[in-house]
Design a protein around this motif. Structure first.
Motif, PDB file in Angstrom:
ATOM      1  N   ARG A 193     -50.073  57.003 119.978  1.00  0.00           N
ATOM      2  CA  ARG A 193     -50.795  55.509 120.082  1.00  0.00           C
ATOM      3  C   ARG A 193     -51.919  56.133 121.747  1.00  0.00           C
ATOM      4  O   ARG A 193     -52.124  55.477 122.892  1.00  0.00           O
ATOM      5  N   GLY A 194     -53.430  55.586 120.970  1.00  0.00           N
ATOM      6  CA  GLY A 194     -54.456  56.009 121.935  1.00  0.00           C
ATOM      7  C   GLY A 194     -53.814  56.974 123.254  1.00  0.00           C
ATOM      8  O   GLY A 194     -53.356  58.692 122.394  1.00  0.00           O
ATOM      9  N   GLU A 195     -55.197  57.173 124.499  1.00  0.00           N
ATOM     10  CA  GLU A 195     -55.171  58.503 124.844  1.00  0.00           C
ATOM     11  C   GLU A 195     -52.989  58.334 126.258  1.00  0.00           C
ATOM     12  O   GLU A 195     -52.618  56.908 126.555  1.00  0.00           O
ATOM     13  N   ALA A 196     -52.631  59.227 126.217  1.00  0.00           N
ATOM     14  CA  ALA A 196     -50.685  59.126 126.643  1.00  0.00           C
ATOM     15  C   ALA A 196     -51.469  59.240 127.851  1.00  0.00           C
ATOM     16  O   ALA A 196     -52.539  59.043 128.840  1.00  0.00           O
ATOM     17  N   ARG A 197     -50.733  58.376 128.328  1.00  0.00           N
ATOM     18  CA  ARG A 197     -50.074  57.451 129.959  1.00  0.00           C
ATOM     19  C   ARG A 197     -49.580  58.622 130.885  1.00  0.00           C
ATOM     20  O   ARG A 197     -48.752  59.321 130.172  1.00  0.00           O
ATOM     21  N   ALA A 198     -50.013  58.767 132.071  1.00  0.00           N
ATOM     22  CA  ALA A 198     -49.636  59.793 132.934  1.00  0.00           C
ATOM     23  C   ALA A 198     -48.264  59.042 133.377  1.00  0.00           C
ATOM     24  O   ALA A 198     -47.570  60.504 134.184  1.00  0.00           O
ATOM     25  N   ASP A 199     -47.820  57.897 133.542  1.00  0.00           N
ATOM     26  CA  ASP A 199     -46.254  57.514 134.285  1.00  0.00           C
ATOM     27  C   ASP A 199     -45.910  56.701 133.647  1.00  0.00           C
ATOM     28  O   ASP A 199     -45.652  57.026 131.880  1.00  0.00           O
ATOM     29  N   GLY A 200     -44.684  56.018 133.925  1.00  0.00           N
ATOM     30  CA  GLY A 200     -43.260  55.957 133.651  1.00  0.00           C
ATOM     31  C   GLY A 200     -42.038  57.009 133.044  1.00  0.00           C
ATOM     32  O   GLY A 200     -42.557  57.882 132.612  1.00  0.00           O
ATOM     33  N   PRO A 201     -41.135  56.640 133.090  1.00  0.00           N
ATOM     34  CA  PRO A 201     -40.188  56.981 132.643  1.00  0.00           C
ATOM     35  C   PRO A 201     -40.492  57.783 131.122  1.00  0.00           C
ATOM     36  O   PRO A 201     -41.175  57.516 130.037  1.00  0.00           O
ATOM     37  N   VAL A 202     -39.533  58.738 130.359  1.00  0.00           N
ATOM     38  CA  VAL A 202     -39.340  59.656 129.445  1.00  0.00           C
ATOM     39  C   VAL A 202     -37.923  58.371 129.070  1.00  0.00           C
ATOM     40  O   VAL A 202     -37.191  58.491 130.118  1.00  0.00           O
ATOM     41  N   VAL A 203     -37.715  57.809 127.608  1.00  0.00           N
ATOM     42  CA  VAL A 203     -36.984  57.154 127.441  1.00  0.00           C
ATOM     43  C   VAL A 203     -36.478  57.205 125.874  1.00  0.00           C
ATOM     44  O   VAL A 203     -37.061  58.119 124.923  1.00  0.00           O
ATOM     45  N   VAL A 204     -34.920  57.970 125.831  1.00  0.00           N
ATOM     46  CA  VAL A 204     -34.610  58.696 124.633  1.00  0.00           C
ATOM     47  C   VAL A 204     -32.927  57.457 123.816  1.00  0.00           C
ATOM     48  O   VAL A 204     -32.296  56.600 124.523  1.00  0.00           O
ATOM     49  N   GLY A 205     -33.292  57.624 122.440  1.00  0.00           N
ATOM     50  CA  GLY A 205     -32.499  56.954 122.194  1.00  0.00           C
ATOM     51  C   GLY A 205     -31.340  57.573 121.821  1.00  0.00           C
ATOM     52  O   GLY A 205     -31.589  58.711 120.906  1.00  0.00           O
ATOM     53  N   VAL A 206     -29.979  57.200 122.041  1.00  0.00           N
ATOM     54  CA  VAL A 206     -28.801  57.923 121.614  1.00  0.00           C
ATOM     55  C   VAL A 206     -28.336  57.151 120.638  1.00  0.00           C
ATOM     56  O   VAL A 206     -27.720  55.379 120.874  1.00  0.00           O
ATOM     57  N   ASP A 207     -26.822  57.636 120.438  1.00  0.00           N
ATOM     58  CA  ASP A 207     -25.822  57.228 118.593  1.00  0.00           C
ATOM     59  C   ASP A 207     -24.810  57.554 119.119  1.00  0.00           C
ATOM     60  O   ASP A 207     -23.735  57.492 117.820  1.00  0.00           O
ATOM     61  N   GLY A 208     -24.961  58.985 119.172  1.00  0.00           N
ATOM     62  CA  GLY A 208     -23.189  59.764 118.972  1.00  0.00           C
ATOM     63  C   GLY A 208     -23.796  60.902 118.164  1.00  0.00           C
ATOM     64  O   GLY A 208     -22.921  61.845 117.761  1.00  0.00           O
ATOM     65  N   SER A 209     -25.170  60.760 116.993  1.00  0.00           N
ATOM     66  CA  SER A 209     -24.851  61.458 115.815  1.00  0.00           C
ATOM     67  C   SER A 209     -25.772  62.987 116.372  1.00  0.00           C
ATOM     68  O   SER A 209     -25.867  62.973 117.370  1.00  0.00           O
ATOM     69  N   GLU A 210     -24.971  64.038 115.667  1.00  0.00           N
ATOM     70  CA  GLU A 210     -25.560  65.100 116.165  1.00  0.00           C
ATOM     71  C   GLU A 210     -27.782  65.501 116.456  1.00  0.00           C
ATOM     72  O   GLU A 210     -27.548  66.235 117.387  1.00  0.00           O
ATOM     73  N   LEU A 211     -27.765  64.623 115.802  1.00  0.00           N
ATOM     74  CA  LEU A 211     -29.633  64.538 115.614  1.00  0.00           C
ATOM     75  C   LEU A 211     -29.312  64.627 117.045  1.00  0.00           C
ATOM     76  O   LEU A 211     -30.915  63.956 118.133  1.00  0.00           O
ATOM     77  N   SER A 212     -28.790  62.652 118.200  1.00  0.00           N
ATOM     78  CA  SER A 212     -29.381  62.322 118.833  1.00  0.00           C
ATOM     79  C   SER A 212     -29.158  63.252 119.311  1.00  0.00           C
ATOM     80  O   SER A 212     -29.914  63.378 121.437  1.00  0.00           O
ATOM     81  N   THR A 213     -28.179  64.442 119.524  1.00  0.00           N
ATOM     82  CA  THR A 213     -27.469  65.135 120.840  1.00  0.00           C
ATOM     83  C   THR A 213     -28.927  65.714 121.148  1.00  0.00           C
ATOM     84  O   THR A 213     -29.579  66.444 122.090  1.00  0.00           O
ATOM     85  N   ALA A 214     -30.343  66.599 120.192  1.00  0.00           N
ATOM     86  CA  ALA A 214     -30.799  66.894 119.802  1.00  0.00           C
ATOM     87  C   ALA A 214     -32.083  66.843 120.170  1.00  0.00           C
ATOM     88  O   ALA A 214     -32.749  66.847 121.175  1.00  0.00           O
ATOM     89  N   ALA A 215     -32.450  65.062 120.493  1.00  0.00           N
ATOM     90  CA  ALA A 215     -33.027  64.544 120.866  1.00  0.00           C
ATOM     91  C   ALA A 215     -32.868  64.111 122.201  1.00  0.00           C
ATOM     92  O   ALA A 215     -33.490  64.442 123.106  1.00  0.00           O
ATOM     93  N   VAL A 216     -31.753  64.105 122.753  1.00  0.00           N
ATOM     94  CA  VAL A 216     -30.881  64.221 124.523  1.00  0.00           C
ATOM     95  C   VAL A 216     -31.728  65.009 125.289  1.00  0.00           C
ATOM     96  O   VAL A 216     -32.405  65.651 125.929  1.00  0.00           O
ATOM     97  N   GLY A 217     -32.341  66.586 124.566  1.00  0.00           N
ATOM     98  CA  GLY A 217     -32.279  67.918 124.809  1.00  0.00           C
ATOM     99  C   GLY A 217     -33.106  67.734 125.046  1.00  0.00           C
ATOM    100  O   GLY A 217     -34.417  68.294 125.925  1.00  0.00           O
ATOM    101  N   TYR A 218     -34.641  67.688 123.408  1.00  0.00           N
ATOM    102  CA  TYR A 218     -35.997  67.041 123.831  1.00  0.00           C
ATOM    103  C   TYR A 218     -36.133  66.871 124.710  1.00  0.00           C
ATOM    104  O   TYR A 218     -37.314  66.671 126.118  1.00  0.00           O
ATOM    105  N   ALA A 219     -35.547  65.135 125.064  1.00  0.00           N
ATOM    106  CA  ALA A 219     -36.473  64.744 126.065  1.00  0.00           C
ATOM    107  C   ALA A 219     -35.551  64.700 127.808  1.00  0.00           C
ATOM    108  O   ALA A 219     -36.952  64.267 128.377  1.00  0.00           O
ATOM    109  N   TYR A 220     -34.619  65.398 127.714  1.00  0.00           N
ATOM    110  CA  TYR A 220     -34.703  66.146 128.909  1.00  0.00           C
ATOM    111  C   TYR A 220     -35.733  67.109 128.860  1.00  0.00           C
ATOM    112  O   TYR A 220     -36.197  67.729 130.278  1.00  0.00           O
ATOM    113  N   GLU A 221     -36.284  67.864 128.679  1.00  0.00           N
ATOM    114  CA  GLU A 221     -37.184  68.760 129.038  1.00  0.00           C
ATOM    115  C   GLU A 221     -38.746  68.347 128.975  1.00  0.00           C
ATOM    116  O   GLU A 221     -39.081  68.632 129.627  1.00  0.00           O
ATOM    117  N   GLU A 222     -38.830  67.640 128.004  1.00  0.00           N
ATOM    118  CA  GLU A 222     -39.929  66.741 128.849  1.00  0.00           C
ATOM    119  C   GLU A 222     -39.961  65.951 129.833  1.00  0.00           C
ATOM    120  O   GLU A 222     -40.854  65.719 130.188  1.00  0.00           O
TER     121      GLU A 222
END
Length: 293
Positions: free
Chosen positions: A145-174
């Motif tokens: 979305r245009g130029e990336a911002r360097a502040d603010g949190p990383v937000v991850v949406g979860v629902d308990g599914s397998e891909l939700s777990t993969a998204a959490v791992g990626y979000a933690y790493e980021e």
């Protein structure tokens, strides 16, 4: 999916301002990850049997093929300005945009796309290309979305599914890589169907659903704090439509991460009505995780 150490960050370009924004974001991502960058332009014109070479008497450099090469050259030059130490290659690949990018994703660490383009490779993004690549890519897809911002949190949406777990791992790493806090969000409205044909009750207990939401949140992050002890984490159980909740949370975020498919109330995170809404209205870059990395 296991991504090898030299897998590149791949960015799709079409000559639009949005794709150049994506190039700058991709160059920084490649630098931060210590990976090479590959600039890709999908050249669809051979599929239409359009003439690719300059017409007789046309000026030097005319013709669709030459134009495509200039788009790539401009993008490679822009990447060099942003991240001069990152190895950058540029390629023109014959084929439809979604098919080209999905093929590139097999050997990529990350696909980066602008949120809209010129049309054809165009409509990059918010349109069929985004949905097709997000649904079929073999690596995470970052929609800028245009130029990336360097502040603010990383937000991850979860629902308990397998891909939700993969998204959490990626979000933690980021979050760890960016030195940012992590906000883990579960949105709920109604009881969640367990499977096809499941009959939902007409009357339900909101507090019981809220308690179930808190359980999903706790299970989603279980074990990750030990791996990323320096990442501050906040859990948010929010009543509301998942897309609307994630769009609202994106206002102050530097990145939103979701799984490509979900279940139940977060159903189809992403790539259904949720994906359309978030891709159209998110206020921050969005990463769509299709499988484990």
């Amino acid at each position: 999916m296991t991504i090898h150490s030299q897998a590149p960050v791949v960015v799709g370009v079409d000559g639009s301002a949005a794709s150049l924004d994506a190039v700058r974001v991709a160059a920084r991502e490649a630098a931060d990850r210590n990976r090479p960058l590959q600039v890709v332009h999908a050249f669809i014109w051979p599929l239409t049997r359009a003439p690719l070479t300059p017409a007789p008497g046309a000026p030097a450099g005319a013709g669709l093929r030459n134009q495509a090469e200039r788009v790539v050259a401009e993008a490679v030059a822009e990447a060099g300005k942003v991240a001069p130490d990152v190895p950058v290659t540029g390629v023109v690949v014959d084929g439809a945009p979604a098919a080209v990018l999905v093929a590139e994703s097999r050997e990529a660490a990350l696909i980066v796309l602008g949120h809209r383009g010129l049309g054809g490779f165009a409509g990059l993004l918010i349109g069929s290309v985004t949905l097709q690549v997000s649904a079929r890519a073999h690596c995470p897809v970052l929609v800028t979305r245009g130029e990336a911002r360097a502040d603010g949190p990383v937000v991850v949406g979860v629902d308990g599914s397998e891909l939700s777990t993969a998204a959490v791992g990626y979000a933690y790493e980021e979050a760890d890589r960016r030195g940012a806090p992590l906000i883990v969000v579960h949105a709920w409205l109604y009881p969640t169907p367990i499977g096809p044909g499941d009959i939902l009750p007409l009357v339900y207990d909101p507090e019981a659903l809220a308690e179930e939401s808190r359980r999903v949140l706790a299970e989603s992050i279980a074990g990750w704090a030990e791996r990323y002890p320096d990442v501050p984490v906040r859990q948010r159980s929010l009543r509301g439509a998942p897309a609307r909740v994630l769009v609202e949370e994106s206002k102050d975020a530097q990145l939103v991460v979701v799984g490509a498919h979900g279940r139940g109330a977060l159903g189809g995170l992403l790539l259904g009505s949720v994906s359309h809404a978030v891709l159209h209205h998110a206020h921050s870059p969005l990463v769509i995780v299709r499988n484990g990395t």
